[in-house]
Design a protein around this motif. Structure first.
Motif, PDB file in Angstrom:
ATOM      1  N   ILE A  39       1.152  -1.248  -0.156  1.00 23.30           N
ATOM      2  CA  ILE A  39       0.100  -0.014   0.041  1.00 23.30           C
ATOM      3  C   ILE A  39       1.177   1.296  -0.151  1.00 23.30           C
ATOM      4  CG2 ILE A  39      -1.786   1.034   1.063  1.00 23.30           C
ATOM      5  CD1 ILE A  39      -2.474  -1.416   2.096  1.00 23.30           C
ATOM      6  N   GLU A  40       0.903   2.126  -1.121  1.00 21.76           N
ATOM      7  CA  GLU A  40       1.407   3.339  -0.794  1.00 21.76           C
ATOM      8  C   GLU A  40       0.933   4.400  -0.701  1.00 21.76           C
ATOM      9  OE1 GLU A  40       3.459   4.122  -4.942  1.00 21.76           O
ATOM     10  OE2 GLU A  40       3.991   2.305  -5.023  1.00 21.76           O
ATOM     11  N   TRP A  41      -0.951   4.085  -0.152  1.00 20.53           N
ATOM     12  CA  TRP A  41      -1.490   5.287  -0.616  1.00 20.53           C
ATOM     13  C   TRP A  41      -3.199   4.247   0.085  1.00 20.53           C
ATOM     14  CZ3 TRP A  41      -5.746   4.429  -3.182  1.00 20.53           C
ATOM     15  CH2 TRP A  41      -5.798   3.447  -4.508  1.00 20.53           C
ATOM     16  N   ARG A  42      -3.848   5.104   0.888  1.00 21.99           N
ATOM     17  CA  ARG A  42      -5.296   4.817   0.927  1.00 21.99           C
ATOM     18  C   ARG A  42      -5.874   6.088   1.491  1.00 21.99           C
ATOM     19  NH1 ARG A  42      -4.046   1.826   5.821  1.00 21.99           N
ATOM     20  NH2 ARG A  42      -3.697   3.748   7.247  1.00 21.99           N
ATOM     21  N   HIS A  43      -7.400   5.550   0.366  1.00 18.85           N
ATOM     22  CA  HIS A  43      -8.099   6.265   0.546  1.00 18.85           C
ATOM     23  C   HIS A  43      -8.994   7.276   1.809  1.00 18.85           C
ATOM     24  CE1 HIS A  43      -9.590   5.198  -3.440  1.00 18.85           C
ATOM     25  NE2 HIS A  43      -9.244   5.903  -4.007  1.00 18.85           N
ATOM     26  N   ILE A  44      -9.168   8.243   2.229  1.00 14.24           N
ATOM     27  CA  ILE A  44      -9.888   8.537   3.595  1.00 14.24           C
ATOM     28  C   ILE A  44     -11.283   8.827   2.739  1.00 14.24           C
ATOM     29  CG2 ILE A  44     -10.159   9.746   5.670  1.00 14.24           C
ATOM     30  CD1 ILE A  44      -6.853   9.171   5.969  1.00 14.24           C
ATOM     31  N   PHE A  45     -12.378   9.010   3.164  1.00 16.33           N
ATOM     32  CA  PHE A  45     -13.192   9.641   2.733  1.00 16.33           C
ATOM     33  C   PHE A  45     -14.021  10.828   3.110  1.00 16.33           C
ATOM     34  CE2 PHE A  45     -17.260  10.270  -0.349  1.00 16.33           C
ATOM     35  CZ  PHE A  45     -17.053   9.648  -1.418  1.00 16.33           C
ATOM     36  N   PHE A  46     -13.640  11.591   3.226  1.00 19.69           N
ATOM     37  CA  PHE A  46     -14.418  12.751   3.794  1.00 19.69           C
ATOM     38  C   PHE A  46     -16.194  13.077   3.271  1.00 19.69           C
ATOM     39  CE2 PHE A  46     -10.315  13.054   4.632  1.00 19.69           C
ATOM     40  CZ  PHE A  46     -10.296  13.462   6.325  1.00 19.69           C
ATOM     41  N   ASP A  47     -17.560  13.117   3.895  1.00 26.77           N
ATOM     42  CA  ASP A  47     -18.071  13.748   3.362  1.00 26.77           C
ATOM     43  C   ASP A  47     -19.645  14.221   4.191  1.00 26.77           C
ATOM     44  OD1 ASP A  47     -21.096  13.100   2.487  1.00 26.77           O
ATOM     45  OD2 ASP A  47     -20.105  12.449   0.493  1.00 26.77           O
ATOM     46  N   ASP A  48     -19.977  15.297   4.017  1.00 26.60           N
ATOM     47  CA  ASP A  48     -21.320  15.385   5.477  1.00 26.60           C
ATOM     48  C   ASP A  48     -22.459  14.344   5.726  1.00 26.60           C
ATOM     49  OD1 ASP A  48     -22.000  16.071   2.930  1.00 26.60           O
ATOM     50  OD2 ASP A  48     -22.904  18.311   3.270  1.00 26.60           O
ATOM     51  N   ASN A  49     -22.453  14.021   4.530  1.00 23.04           N
ATOM     52  CA  ASN A  49     -24.070  12.784   4.478  1.00 23.04           C
ATOM     53  C   ASN A  49     -23.001  11.459   5.255  1.00 23.04           C
ATOM     54  OD1 ASN A  49     -26.447  12.140   3.999  1.00 23.04           O
ATOM     55  ND2 ASN A  49     -25.874  11.891   1.491  1.00 23.04           N
ATOM     56  N   ILE A  50     -22.807  11.528   5.572  1.00 23.32           N
ATOM     57  CA  ILE A  50     -22.411   9.721   6.318  1.00 23.32           C
ATOM     58  C   ILE A  50     -22.972   9.362   7.814  1.00 23.32           C
ATOM     59  CG2 ILE A  50     -20.013   8.517   7.294  1.00 23.32           C
ATOM     60  CD1 ILE A  50     -17.836   9.801   5.413  1.00 23.32           C
ATOM     61  N   HIS A  51     -23.267   8.069   7.419  1.00 22.50           N
ATOM     62  CA  HIS A  51     -24.292   8.241   8.592  1.00 22.50           C
ATOM     63  C   HIS A  51     -24.445   6.857   9.341  1.00 22.50           C
ATOM     64  CE1 HIS A  51     -27.454  10.937   6.988  1.00 22.50           C
ATOM     65  NE2 HIS A  51     -27.214  10.588   5.604  1.00 22.50           N
ATOM     66  N   HIS A  52     -24.262   6.986  10.941  1.00 15.37           N
ATOM     67  CA  HIS A  52     -24.145   5.527  11.141  1.00 15.37           C
ATOM     68  C   HIS A  52     -25.621   4.531  11.511  1.00 15.37           C
ATOM     69  CE1 HIS A  52     -22.353   3.096  14.631  1.00 15.37           C
ATOM     70  NE2 HIS A  52     -23.138   2.849  15.587  1.00 15.37           N
ATOM     71  N   ASP A  53     -25.791   3.468   9.774  1.00 16.33           N
ATOM     72  CA  ASP A  53     -27.139   3.531   9.488  1.00 16.33           C
ATOM     73  C   ASP A  53     -26.318   2.258   8.387  1.00 16.33           C
ATOM     74  OD1 ASP A  53     -28.828   2.131   8.389  1.00 16.33           O
ATOM     75  OD2 ASP A  53     -30.324   4.471   8.707  1.00 16.33           O
TER      76      ASP A  53
END
Length: 132
Positions: A39-53
């Motif tokens: 792994i040279e990189w990893r995605h980190i996904f930032f979003d205001d619509n992430i739910h605990h569902d």
């Protein structure tokens, strides 16, 4: 140029996602490879619509154990476990008020990911958690 950080922006098709019942598999893709040596990189996904569902996710996590293996979709429950490691809900106004917010969150996400990988955060290693 290869040493520079990379950033991607993805615009979702809200109507398409909504028509599929907000199902996690219909969300924007996040690609996750667990094998640390390749792994040279990893995605980190930032979003205001992430739910605990488990049945409502804007992010469709696809994971694989090693490079060269096919990606498989992870469950909604596993997606929830990934919150704070490769998925991070953005409080819309906070990053505007705190210019270091994203940088601080990247560090926290890295710490959470390592805790998930070694099992100290979930009691199970990440591969087992993701069904790999």
């Amino acid at each position: 140029a290869d040493a520079l950080p990379r950033l991607s922006a993805v615009q979702d098709d809200y109507d398409w996602w909504k028509a599929r019942g907000y199902n996690p598999s219909s969300g924007k893709p996040l690609w996750l490879t667990l094998e640390p040596d390749h792994i040279e990189w990893r995605h980190i996904f930032f979003d205001d619509n992430i739910h605990h569902d488990a049945n409502d996710s804007i992010v469709a996590v696809r994971a694989r154990r090693a490079a060269g293996s096919p990606f498989t979709p992870v469950s909604g429950e596993a997606t929830i476990e990934l919150h704070g490691s490769v998925l991070k809900k953005v409080p819309t106004v906070r990053p505007i008020l705190d210019h270091a917010w994203f940088i601080d969150q990247i560090s926290l996400c890295e710490q959470r990911f390592e805790a998930l990988r070694d099992g100290t955060a979930s009691g199970s290693n990440l591969a087992k958690l993701l069904g790999l």
